[in-house]
Design an enzyme around this catalytic site. Sequence first.
Site, mmCIF file in Angstrom:
data_model
loop_
_atom_site.group_PDB
_atom_site.id
_atom_site.type_symbol
_atom_site.label_atom_id
_atom_site.label_comp_id
_atom_site.label_asym_id
_atom_site.label_seq_id
_atom_site.Cartn_x
_atom_site.Cartn_y
_atom_site.Cartn_z
ATOM 1 N N ARG A 1 0.814 -1.126 -0.005
ATOM 2 C CA ARG A 1 0.080 0.059 0.023
ATOM 3 C C ARG A 1 0.695 1.294 -0.152
ATOM 4 O O ARG A 1 0.686 2.331 -0.951
ATOM 5 C CB ARG A 1 -0.893 0.061 1.348
ATOM 6 C CG ARG A 1 -2.117 -0.829 1.277
ATOM 7 C CD ARG A 1 -2.641 -0.974 2.619
ATOM 8 N NE ARG A 1 -1.524 -1.930 3.042
ATOM 9 C CZ ARG A 1 -1.919 -3.353 2.779
ATOM 10 N NH1 ARG A 1 -2.920 -3.703 2.509
ATOM 11 N NH2 ARG A 1 -0.924 -4.141 3.399
ATOM 12 N N THR A 2 1.730 1.219 0.927
ATOM 13 C CA THR A 2 2.649 2.571 1.252
ATOM 14 C C THR A 2 3.145 2.948 -0.157
ATOM 15 O O THR A 2 3.102 4.042 -0.737
ATOM 16 C CB THR A 2 3.577 2.486 2.402
ATOM 17 O OG1 THR A 2 2.744 2.106 3.586
ATOM 18 C CG2 THR A 2 3.873 3.895 2.864
ATOM 19 N N HIS B 1 5.428 6.388 11.669
ATOM 20 C CA HIS B 1 4.733 6.089 10.280
ATOM 21 C C HIS B 1 3.878 7.302 10.006
ATOM 22 O O HIS B 1 2.518 7.114 10.174
ATOM 23 C CB HIS B 1 4.138 4.695 10.116
ATOM 24 C CG HIS B 1 3.951 4.280 8.767
ATOM 25 N ND1 HIS B 1 4.033 5.164 7.752
ATOM 26 C CD2 HIS B 1 3.423 2.921 8.214
ATOM 27 C CE1 HIS B 1 3.711 4.260 6.595
ATOM 28 N NE2 HIS B 1 3.427 3.174 6.990
ATOM 29 N N LYS C 1 25.196 -5.089 -2.642
ATOM 30 C CA LYS C 1 26.637 -5.445 -2.974
ATOM 31 C C LYS C 1 27.491 -4.577 -1.809
ATOM 32 O O LYS C 1 28.646 -4.446 -2.163
ATOM 33 C CB LYS C 1 27.042 -4.772 -4.093
ATOM 34 C CG LYS C 1 26.348 -5.405 -5.667
ATOM 35 C CD LYS C 1 26.742 -4.934 -6.915
ATOM 36 C CE LYS C 1 26.007 -5.503 -7.913
ATOM 37 N NZ LYS C 1 26.401 -4.903 -9.112
ATOM 38 N N ARG D 1 11.453 4.142 3.395
ATOM 39 C CA ARG D 1 10.888 3.309 4.619
ATOM 40 C C ARG D 1 12.287 2.312 4.829
ATOM 41 O O ARG D 1 13.075 1.891 3.755
ATOM 42 C CB ARG D 1 9.980 2.321 4.013
ATOM 43 C CG ARG D 1 9.708 1.019 4.934
ATOM 44 C CD ARG D 1 8.436 0.343 4.554
ATOM 45 N NE ARG D 1 7.257 0.840 4.838
ATOM 46 C CZ ARG D 1 6.153 0.438 5.159
ATOM 47 N NH1 ARG D 1 5.961 -0.799 4.980
ATOM 48 N NH2 ARG D 1 5.087 1.294 5.427
HETATM 49 C C1 NCD Z 1 1.928 -1.001 8.453
HETATM 50 C C2 NCD Z 1 3.634 -0.606 8.497
HETATM 51 O O1 NCD Z 1 4.503 -1.053 7.667
HETATM 52 O O2 NCD Z 1 3.979 -0.131 9.537
HETATM 53 N N1 NCD Z 1 1.633 -1.026 7.216
HETATM 54 C C3 NCD Z 1 1.457 0.016 6.476
HETATM 55 O O3 NCD Z 1 2.142 0.804 6.106
HETATM 56 N N2 NCD Z 1 0.004 0.027 5.830
HETATM 57 C C4 NCD Z 1 1.780 -1.757 9.447
HETATM 58 C C5 NCD Z 1 2.070 -3.119 9.384
HETATM 59 O O4 NCD Z 1 3.154 -3.747 8.815
HETATM 60 O O5 NCD Z 1 1.322 -3.936 10.249
#
Ligand code: NCD
Length: 319
Positions: A65-66, A145, A93, A115
Amino acid sequence: MKNLQLNTEGKLKHFLSIDGLSKEILTEILDTAESFSSMSEKQVKKVPLLRGKTIVNLFFENSTRTRTTFELAATRLSADVLSINIATSATSKGESLLDTIRNLEAMHVDMFIVRHAISGAGHFIAQNTAPHISVINAGDGQHAHPTQAMLDMFTIRQYKHDFSQLKVAIIGDILHSRVARSQIQALNTLGCKEVRVIAPKTLLPSHVESLGVTAFNCIEEGLEDVDVIIMLRLQKERMTSALLPSEREYFKCFGLTEERLKLAKGNAIVMHPGPINRGVEIESSIADGPQSVILKQVSNGIIVRMAIMSLTLQNNGEA
Ligand code: NCD
């Protein structure tokens, strides 16, 4: 201490954490996202706000999703998007994070969306990258987040309008959740009446009340009369020891069932950042049911990320 996220006029130029941001800044993000909302339904879904800008998606951890909603958001702002596949990049590498950043800077990029499994990775990049580049945190370790929290706030405001009247319960693995930490900060900054966390003791951080929440170890008590229910996944990949007897036992004690949902207000909404684990933290019929706004959260992720990207780049004097 100077907030790394703000420019000299106190405006957002990076988006790394909710911590230290004012109610005005959070509200500006929500209002800007709202201004994009009618656009999502149009035939031509693009605005030229970030035309000529290059945005780099740097995902060192898995995401569905993100990553995709960031990509769509950037495309709808007419930016060019580069999504680096870390698994096949030079990081595998042995190239250091800083060297990866230096190389991408040399390609004249304007924004990094990061991320990373290590808490503080986004802050580190923001401190070390060229001043005209904005950095957005798309999840760092167990720390924060913030874009997820803002899309959740947008969804709550859409259904419930006034934060000051709301009781919100966050249920599940609070201990390992960067989402919960950012949500708690955002809800408190926006003036939410009461934020509850509901979890077994082993999945709550110590001194959790200092975050500005009321803690419950019994789901039936915690759900009483709430307006918003936010479910979280068990983050097994972050559990270093056995914190739970079994998933079945967890569902028995903390799973959201139809029966338990009745304890909340009749018009309560059910949220989840995803990925959902049906039958572990939430009954399948609730995830697909009339009170669930889980897929609405995903749609809202696009306009909220558009808002955050356009605001940070504008405030960095570059848009
Ligand atoms: C979350 C995450 O990656 O922190 N998911 C997300 O970004 N939609 C929560 C999760 O992984 O449970």
